[in-house]
Motif scaffolding. Structure first.
Motif, PDB file in Angstrom:
ATOM      1  N   ALA A  12       2.348  -7.559  35.717  1.00  0.00           N
ATOM      2  CA  ALA A  12       1.013  -8.156  35.622  1.00  0.00           C
ATOM      3  C   ALA A  12       1.060  -9.615  36.063  1.00  0.00           C
ATOM      4  CB  ALA A  12       0.503  -8.054  34.179  1.00  0.00           C
ATOM      5  N   LEU A  13       0.021 -10.015  36.786  1.00  0.00           N
ATOM      6  CA  LEU A  13      -0.039 -11.389  37.278  1.00  0.00           C
ATOM      7  C   LEU A  13      -0.424 -12.337  36.149  1.00  0.00           C
ATOM      8  CD1 LEU A  13      -1.865 -10.836  40.707  1.00  0.00           C
ATOM      9  CD2 LEU A  13       0.581 -11.079  40.273  1.00  0.00           C
ATOM     10  N   GLU A  14       0.249 -13.430  36.094  1.00  0.00           N
ATOM     11  CA  GLU A  14      -0.045 -14.435  35.079  1.00  0.00           C
ATOM     12  C   GLU A  14      -0.570 -15.696  35.748  1.00  0.00           C
ATOM     13  OE1 GLU A  14       3.504 -15.111  32.927  1.00  0.00           O
ATOM     14  OE2 GLU A  14       3.629 -13.066  32.099  1.00  0.00           O
ATOM     15  N   ASP A  15      -1.334 -16.453  34.976  1.00  0.00           N
ATOM     16  CA  ASP A  15      -1.868 -17.704  35.502  1.00  0.00           C
ATOM     17  C   ASP A  15      -0.731 -18.694  35.707  1.00  0.00           C
ATOM     18  OD1 ASP A  15      -4.384 -16.651  35.421  1.00  0.00           O
ATOM     19  OD2 ASP A  15      -4.807 -17.425  33.397  1.00  0.00           O
ATOM     20  N   ALA A  16      -0.673 -19.254  36.904  1.00  0.00           N
ATOM     21  CA  ALA A  16       0.373 -20.228  37.201  1.00  0.00           C
ATOM     22  C   ALA A  16       0.004 -21.586  36.621  1.00  0.00           C
ATOM     23  CB  ALA A  16       0.563 -20.327  38.715  1.00  0.00           C
ATOM     24  N   ASP A  17       1.014 -22.347  36.303  1.00  0.00           N
ATOM     25  CA  ASP A  17       0.791 -23.690  35.792  1.00  0.00           C
ATOM     26  C   ASP A  17       0.244 -24.580  36.895  1.00  0.00           C
ATOM     27  OD1 ASP A  17       1.777 -22.834  33.370  1.00  0.00           O
ATOM     28  OD2 ASP A  17       3.843 -23.456  33.844  1.00  0.00           O
ATOM     29  N   HIS A  18      -0.609 -25.480  36.515  1.00  0.00           N
ATOM     30  CA  HIS A  18      -1.171 -26.422  37.473  1.00  0.00           C
ATOM     31  C   HIS A  18      -0.068 -27.375  37.941  1.00  0.00           C
ATOM     32  CE1 HIS A  18      -5.289 -25.083  36.826  1.00  0.00           C
ATOM     33  NE2 HIS A  18      -5.058 -25.114  35.520  1.00  0.00           N
ATOM     34  N   SER A  19      -0.084 -27.667  39.206  1.00  0.00           N
ATOM     35  CA  SER A  19       0.908 -28.601  39.756  1.00  0.00           C
ATOM     36  C   SER A  19       0.248 -29.439  40.837  1.00  0.00           C
ATOM     37  CB  SER A  19       2.099 -27.834  40.339  1.00  0.00           C
ATOM     38  OG  SER A  19       1.676 -26.965  41.370  1.00  0.00           O
ATOM     39  N   THR A  20       0.884 -30.544  41.154  1.00  0.00           N
ATOM     40  CA  THR A  20       0.377 -31.463  42.175  1.00  0.00           C
ATOM     41  C   THR A  20       0.975 -31.103  43.530  1.00  0.00           C
ATOM     42  OG1 THR A  20       0.198 -33.216  40.514  1.00  0.00           O
ATOM     43  CG2 THR A  20       0.153 -33.869  42.842  1.00  0.00           C
ATOM     44  N   ILE A  21       0.130 -30.995  44.547  1.00  0.00           N
ATOM     45  CA  ILE A  21       0.580 -30.656  45.895  1.00  0.00           C
ATOM     46  C   ILE A  21       1.029 -31.914  46.617  1.00  0.00           C
ATOM     47  CG2 ILE A  21      -0.117 -29.715  48.115  1.00  0.00           C
ATOM     48  CD1 ILE A  21      -2.078 -27.934  46.691  1.00  0.00           C
ATOM     49  N   ASP A  22       2.236 -31.879  47.123  1.00  0.00           N
ATOM     50  CA  ASP A  22       2.777 -32.994  47.901  1.00  0.00           C
ATOM     51  C   ASP A  22       2.583 -32.668  49.381  1.00  0.00           C
ATOM     52  OD1 ASP A  22       4.100 -35.053  49.046  1.00  0.00           O
ATOM     53  OD2 ASP A  22       5.958 -34.831  47.888  1.00  0.00           O
ATOM     54  N   PHE A  23       1.568 -33.282  50.006  1.00  0.00           N
ATOM     55  CA  PHE A  23       1.272 -32.976  51.400  1.00  0.00           C
ATOM     56  C   PHE A  23       2.400 -33.425  52.323  1.00  0.00           C
ATOM     57  CE2 PHE A  23      -3.001 -32.846  49.595  1.00  0.00           C
ATOM     58  CZ  PHE A  23      -3.494 -31.676  50.178  1.00  0.00           C
ATOM     59  N   ALA A  24       3.099 -34.457  51.954  1.00  0.00           N
ATOM     60  CA  ALA A  24       4.231 -34.895  52.776  1.00  0.00           C
ATOM     61  C   ALA A  24       5.329 -33.835  52.782  1.00  0.00           C
ATOM     62  CB  ALA A  24       4.762 -36.232  52.259  1.00  0.00           C
ATOM     63  N   GLU A  25       5.572 -33.225  51.619  1.00  0.00           N
ATOM     64  CA  GLU A  25       6.580 -32.167  51.546  1.00  0.00           C
ATOM     65  C   GLU A  25       6.138 -30.936  52.332  1.00  0.00           C
ATOM     66  OE1 GLU A  25      10.123 -30.253  50.474  1.00  0.00           O
ATOM     67  OE2 GLU A  25       9.491 -32.375  50.448  1.00  0.00           O
ATOM     68  N   LEU A  26       4.832 -30.600  52.262  1.00  0.00           N
ATOM     69  CA  LEU A  26       4.331 -29.474  53.049  1.00  0.00           C
ATOM     70  C   LEU A  26       4.481 -29.726  54.537  1.00  0.00           C
ATOM     71  CD1 LEU A  26       1.060 -28.520  51.102  1.00  0.00           C
ATOM     72  CD2 LEU A  26       3.241 -27.317  51.109  1.00  0.00           C
ATOM     73  N   ALA A  27       4.195 -30.959  54.958  1.00  0.00           N
ATOM     74  CA  ALA A  27       4.346 -31.296  56.370  1.00  0.00           C
ATOM     75  C   ALA A  27       5.804 -31.202  56.803  1.00  0.00           C
ATOM     76  CB  ALA A  27       3.797 -32.694  56.631  1.00  0.00           C
ATOM     77  N   ARG A  28       6.719 -31.622  55.908  1.00  0.00           N
ATOM     78  CA  ARG A  28       8.140 -31.543  56.249  1.00  0.00           C
ATOM     79  C   ARG A  28       8.572 -30.085  56.399  1.00  0.00           C
ATOM     80  NH1 ARG A  28      12.740 -30.384  54.081  1.00  0.00           N
ATOM     81  NH2 ARG A  28      11.742 -29.836  52.103  1.00  0.00           N
ATOM     82  N   ILE A  29       8.108 -29.215  55.513  1.00  0.00           N
ATOM     83  CA  ILE A  29       8.459 -27.795  55.596  1.00  0.00           C
ATOM     84  C   ILE A  29       7.898 -27.178  56.870  1.00  0.00           C
ATOM     85  CG2 ILE A  29       8.142 -25.551  54.484  1.00  0.00           C
ATOM     86  CD1 ILE A  29       8.114 -26.999  51.802  1.00  0.00           C
ATOM     87  N   ALA A  30       6.661 -27.575  57.213  1.00  0.00           N
ATOM     88  CA  ALA A  30       6.043 -27.031  58.431  1.00  0.00           C
ATOM     89  C   ALA A  30       6.809 -27.467  59.680  1.00  0.00           C
ATOM     90  CB  ALA A  30       4.587 -27.468  58.520  1.00  0.00           C
TER      91      ALA A  30
END
Length: 465
Positions: A359-377
């Motif tokens: 069963a799917l559970e609600d994930a904890d809220h977290s802050t998105i790091d756009f710099a980290e996303l850009a690095r992964i991309a």
């Protein structure tokens, strides 16, 4: 197939879906494709209201289609028989008739016959004389060319004739592959029958299988196919074959060939390897099945069943004189009123198919790091936006520029990925000069310096991402 009233439908649909070497489709998929084709053809032909499945059943009963169980999944597959491939080849020749007597065919026949006479000659003196004559001819031709003699090449008409002769030989390959596969099935059946028909003391087949002998591959057909497959798997021969085809397509006369002819010539090696790989897979499957049948002692059970059937049949012969098949035996058997189905239609219940997972559970809220996303991309994709800015700024500053000049002002931040991206932009929106070259330099992930010499790529103006 050639006598059938539905020849036009078969040639159009089966040739398109199953006409290539080794082509095989799931039965459900072929039924759907035929249903779509029939909807289009009904506007041009007086076709009955039968659906694709009904047509496939008719063609399978006529020996045009072969139905086999699918190996990797539940279901069945369809493929063309060897006779169907022969019929399609005859139809193609009738649709585009070719000259039956050509210089190319005569030269090929004479060359093959001459080589056969030489290779089968047991006289060493005559063989040596032939080889020396061929050597002298080659030496004379080499000296003539080195002395500036005129180079004679085959004219365009003769070259086209030879290409057509090559493709006519290649047209037999799909039927040959299907015929070899059918022959392997017969050999596999004969070997299993021989195991059941003889006892352990007299069965040489059992002894060979227990000793690890691959009887199917060592048959006459298996040896012939193994030699053919070995030629295709030889890297040097394959590379030479591929290079020869590329060289032929690069000649001036090849421009006069039709698109279909050029495509058939270009895909010749690939189709041979595909057909050979499919037949080799069947050969391996039969060999493993035969070894498993013997080592697992399954043949003992089949032998016992065969013996019991023979005893029952033997007892029935004298019994038929005393008791008729319709005689009353004073036994009542209640028959179910349910309609009987084939056991093949029964699908076992698999609980895993209905398991949707945890069963799917609600994930904890977290802050998105756009710099980290850009690095992964940037690690997984080329940053074309950055490259476009680098190219346009360099062009604006110095005018038409090369990739090396762009890298001098804007180093490759993504290493090799930046180099690939610049080459792609230049090939699509710039110019490439094969006569000149330039050296590109960039830094690797660990600080190492890499270099590559490539043709000169120029950006003559601004580019778009």
């Amino acid at each position: 197939m050639l006598r059938a009233d539905t020849l036009a439908i078969m040639a159009a649909t089966l040739g398109a879906h199953l006409g290539s070497p080794g082509a095989r489709l799931p039965s459900v998929e072929l039924h759907e494709l035929l249903d779509g084709d029939l909807e289009q053809l009904r506007g041009h032909f007086p076709i009955s209201a039968k659906n694709g499945k009904a047509y496939c059943d008719d063609w399978r009963a006529s020996g045009i289609l072969i139905r086999r169980p699918a190996g990797a999944s539940r279901g069945e597959t369809y493929e063309l028989s060897a006779a169907a491939f022969d019929a399609l080849r005859i139809i193609d020749q009738m649709d585009a008739p070719r000259t039956t007597v050509t210089e190319s065919r005569l030269v090929g026949l004479a060359t093959t016959l001459r080589q056969l006479a030489v290779d089968t000659d047991p006289d060493a003196a005559r063989r040596l004389a032939v080889l020396e004559a061929e050597r002298d001819r080659l030496d004379t031709e080499i000296q003539r060319l080195r002395g500036g003699g005129e180079l004679t090449t085959l004219d365009a008409r003769g070259a086209r004739e030879r290409v057509i002769e090559i493709l006519m030989l290649a047209q037999d390959l799909p039927a040959d592959f299907a015929r070899v596969r059918a022959r392997f099935e017969e050999i596999n059946h004969d070997l299993r029958s021989s195991i059941l028909a003889t006892d352990d003391a007299q069965s040489t087949v059992l002894d060979d299988v227990f000793r690890g002998v691959d009887l199917i591959e060592q048959s006459a057909e298996g040896s012939t196919f193994a030699a053919f497959s070995a030629l295709l798997r030889d890297p040097e021969r394959y590379a030479a074959f591929d290079a020869d085809i590329a060289a032929v397509l690069d000649r001036d006369f090849a421009r006069s060939l039709s698109v279909e002819t050029r495509r058939a010539l270009r895909s010749l090696v690939r189709e041979m390897k595909t057909g050979s790989r499919d037949v080799h897979g069947i050969l391996t499957e039969f060999a493993r099945g035969l070894r498993r049948y013997v080592h697992s002692q399954e043949f003992q059970r089949d032998r016992m069943l065969r013996t019991l059937l023979q005893e029952a049949l033997a007892a029935a012969v004298p019994a038929r004189r005393e008791v008729k098949p319709y005689a009353d035996v004073d036994l009542e058997l209640e028959i179910s009123a349910m309609r009987l189905f084939s056991v093949g239609e029964i699908i076992p219940h698999d609980p895993a198919e209905f398991d949707s997972g945890d069963a799917l559970e609600d994930a904890d809220h977290s802050t998105i790091d756009f710099a980290e996303l850009a690095r992964i991309a940037r690690e997984s994709e080329i940053d074309f936006s950055e490259l476009v800015l680098s190219v346009n700024s360099t062009v604006e500053a110095v005018g038409p520029t090369s990739i090396a000049e762009v890298l001098a002002r804007h180093p490759a931040t993504q290493g090799l990925a930046s180099i690939v991206g610049l080459l792609s932009l230049a090939a699509a929106q710039g110019t490439v000069d094969e006569r000149q070259s330039e050296v590109l330099t960039w830094h690797g992930p660990r600080g190492s310096v890499s270099r590559a010499e490539v043709p000169l790529h120029l950006f003559t103006g601004k580019v778009e991402g």
